[in-house]
Design a protein around this motif. Structure first.
Motif, PDB file in Angstrom:
ATOM      1  N   PRO A   7      46.244  16.603  49.518  1.00 32.54           N
ATOM      2  CA  PRO A   7      46.968  15.322  49.636  1.00 32.54           C
ATOM      3  C   PRO A   7      46.866  14.714  51.035  1.00 32.54           C
ATOM      4  O   PRO A   7      46.788  13.499  51.181  1.00 32.54           O
ATOM      5  N   ARG A   8      46.841  15.565  52.069  1.00 35.16           N
ATOM      6  CA  ARG A   8      46.705  15.046  53.430  1.00 35.16           C
ATOM      7  C   ARG A   8      45.368  14.335  53.611  1.00 35.16           C
ATOM      8  O   ARG A   8      45.287  13.265  54.207  1.00 35.16           O
ATOM      9  N   PHE A   9      44.303  14.933  53.095  1.00 33.29           N
ATOM     10  CA  PHE A   9      42.983  14.317  53.195  1.00 33.29           C
ATOM     11  C   PHE A   9      42.978  12.976  52.465  1.00 33.29           C
ATOM     12  O   PHE A   9      42.448  11.985  52.968  1.00 33.29           O
ATOM     13  N   ASP A  10      43.583  12.927  51.287  1.00 32.99           N
ATOM     14  CA  ASP A  10      43.644  11.682  50.526  1.00 32.99           C
ATOM     15  C   ASP A  10      44.387  10.592  51.295  1.00 32.99           C
ATOM     16  O   ASP A  10      43.988   9.430  51.282  1.00 32.99           O
ATOM     17  N   ARG A  11      45.469  10.959  51.992  1.00 38.17           N
ATOM     18  CA  ARG A  11      46.203   9.988  52.810  1.00 38.17           C
ATOM     19  C   ARG A  11      45.349   9.498  53.969  1.00 38.17           C
ATOM     20  O   ARG A  11      45.379   8.315  54.320  1.00 38.17           O
ATOM     21  N   ASP A  12      44.595  10.422  54.594  1.00 40.11           N
ATOM     22  CA  ASP A  12      43.776  10.066  55.753  1.00 40.11           C
ATOM     23  C   ASP A  12      42.688   9.061  55.400  1.00 40.11           C
ATOM     24  O   ASP A  12      42.362   8.192  56.202  1.00 40.11           O
ATOM     25  N   ILE A  13      42.113   9.158  54.214  1.00 40.88           N
ATOM     26  CA  ILE A  13      40.978   8.286  53.885  1.00 40.88           C
ATOM     27  C   ILE A  13      41.389   6.970  53.233  1.00 40.88           C
ATOM     28  O   ILE A  13      40.553   6.102  53.052  1.00 40.88           O
ATOM     29  N   LYS A  14      42.653   6.794  52.922  1.00 44.48           N
ATOM     30  CA  LYS A  14      43.094   5.545  52.297  1.00 44.48           C
ATOM     31  C   LYS A  14      42.852   4.326  53.181  1.00 44.48           C
ATOM     32  O   LYS A  14      42.525   3.262  52.696  1.00 44.48           O
ATOM     33  N   ARG A  15      43.006   4.498  54.473  1.00 41.81           N
ATOM     34  CA  ARG A  15      42.922   3.353  55.375  1.00 41.81           C
ATOM     35  C   ARG A  15      41.542   3.143  56.000  1.00 41.81           C
ATOM     36  O   ARG A  15      41.404   2.420  56.971  1.00 41.81           O
ATOM     37  N   ALA A  23      30.000   6.578  55.627  1.00 40.37           N
ATOM     38  CA  ALA A  23      29.662   7.677  56.529  1.00 40.37           C
ATOM     39  C   ALA A  23      30.319   8.976  56.050  1.00 40.37           C
ATOM     40  O   ALA A  23      29.702  10.048  56.091  1.00 40.37           O
ATOM     41  N   LEU A  24      31.557   8.880  55.572  1.00 40.55           N
ATOM     42  CA  LEU A  24      32.244  10.054  55.045  1.00 40.55           C
ATOM     43  C   LEU A  24      31.538  10.584  53.801  1.00 40.55           C
ATOM     44  O   LEU A  24      31.326  11.795  53.666  1.00 40.55           O
ATOM     45  N   VAL A  50      34.746  22.948  60.608  1.00 44.76           N
ATOM     46  CA  VAL A  50      34.834  21.551  61.030  1.00 44.76           C
ATOM     47  C   VAL A  50      33.421  21.010  61.208  1.00 44.76           C
ATOM     48  O   VAL A  50      32.618  21.574  61.945  1.00 44.76           O
ATOM     49  N   TYR A  51      33.146  19.921  60.505  1.00 45.75           N
ATOM     50  CA  TYR A  51      31.855  19.248  60.597  1.00 45.75           C
ATOM     51  C   TYR A  51      32.073  17.965  61.389  1.00 45.75           C
ATOM     52  O   TYR A  51      32.954  17.168  61.073  1.00 45.75           O
ATOM     53  N   LYS A  52      31.279  17.783  62.441  1.00 44.32           N
ATOM     54  CA  LYS A  52      31.403  16.607  63.304  1.00 44.32           C
ATOM     55  C   LYS A  52      30.263  15.652  63.009  1.00 44.32           C
ATOM     56  O   LYS A  52      29.116  16.061  62.879  1.00 44.32           O
ATOM     57  N   PHE A  53      30.599  14.357  62.905  1.00 44.65           N
ATOM     58  CA  PHE A  53      29.588  13.334  62.686  1.00 44.65           C
ATOM     59  C   PHE A  53      30.050  12.037  63.326  1.00 44.65           C
ATOM     60  O   PHE A  53      31.189  11.928  63.765  1.00 44.65           O
ATOM     61  N   ARG A  54      29.140  11.085  63.401  1.00 44.65           N
ATOM     62  CA  ARG A  54      29.450   9.801  64.023  1.00 44.65           C
ATOM     63  C   ARG A  54      29.639   8.733  62.966  1.00 44.65           C
ATOM     64  O   ARG A  54      28.910   8.660  61.994  1.00 44.65           O
ATOM     65  N   SER A  55      30.657   7.901  63.200  1.00 46.89           N
ATOM     66  CA  SER A  55      30.939   6.766  62.329  1.00 46.89           C
ATOM     67  C   SER A  55      31.293   5.594  63.226  1.00 46.89           C
ATOM     68  O   SER A  55      32.289   5.658  63.958  1.00 46.89           O
ATOM     69  N   GLN A  56      30.494   4.570  63.186  1.00 49.09           N
ATOM     70  CA  GLN A  56      30.701   3.382  64.014  1.00 49.09           C
ATOM     71  C   GLN A  56      30.842   3.749  65.495  1.00 49.09           C
ATOM     72  O   GLN A  56      31.781   3.370  66.169  1.00 49.09           O
ATOM     73  N   ALA A  57      29.898   4.525  65.996  1.00 53.58           N
ATOM     74  CA  ALA A  57      29.810   4.927  67.406  1.00 53.58           C
ATOM     75  C   ALA A  57      31.011   5.750  67.862  1.00 53.58           C
ATOM     76  O   ALA A  57      31.325   5.804  69.046  1.00 53.58           O
ATOM     77  N   GLN A  58      31.707   6.392  66.942  1.00 55.80           N
ATOM     78  CA  GLN A  58      32.838   7.227  67.290  1.00 55.80           C
ATOM     79  C   GLN A  58      32.684   8.580  66.598  1.00 55.80           C
ATOM     80  O   GLN A  58      32.310   8.644  65.427  1.00 55.80           O
ATOM     81  N   GLN A  59      32.973   9.651  67.319  1.00 52.65           N
ATOM     82  CA  GLN A  59      32.862  10.970  66.713  1.00 52.65           C
ATOM     83  C   GLN A  59      34.066  11.218  65.803  1.00 52.65           C
ATOM     84  O   GLN A  59      35.206  10.977  66.181  1.00 52.65           O
TER      85      GLN A  59
END
Length: 90
Positions: A7-15, A23-24, A50-59
């Protein structure tokens, strides 16, 4: 490979904006192909990768747990580095 989310992940990606969601989705596809690609954490976060990637020039960091025997990936959290690990411990 089955992909589940908390549920936390679902809340994080709503916005997220559309480019951020793309990118996700690309990073989730990478995790499905190679589930052990993320950095394995120690201590309080033992068993979490933890997988790190870039989205809109931000890690951006994507926390997940992978079980290769049962072929399941559980998406735990998504966000920038600021307070990411502190919030993940909760």
């Amino acid at each position: 490979m089955r992909v589940l989310s908390t549920p936390r992940f679902d809340r994080d990606i709503k916005r997220l904006t559309k480019p951020q969601k793309e990118a996700l989705n690309n990073s989730i596809r990478i995790l499905i192909k190679t589930p052990l690609i993320g950095e394995l954490k120690k201590g309080d976060l033992q068993g979490v990768r933890v997988y790190k990637f870039r989205s809109q020039a931000q890690q951006v960091l994507l926390a997940y747990a992978a079980n290769t025997i049962e072929k399941v990936i559980i998406l735990l959290a998504y966000g920038t580095h600021e307070n990411f690990y502190r919030d993940l411990k909760r």
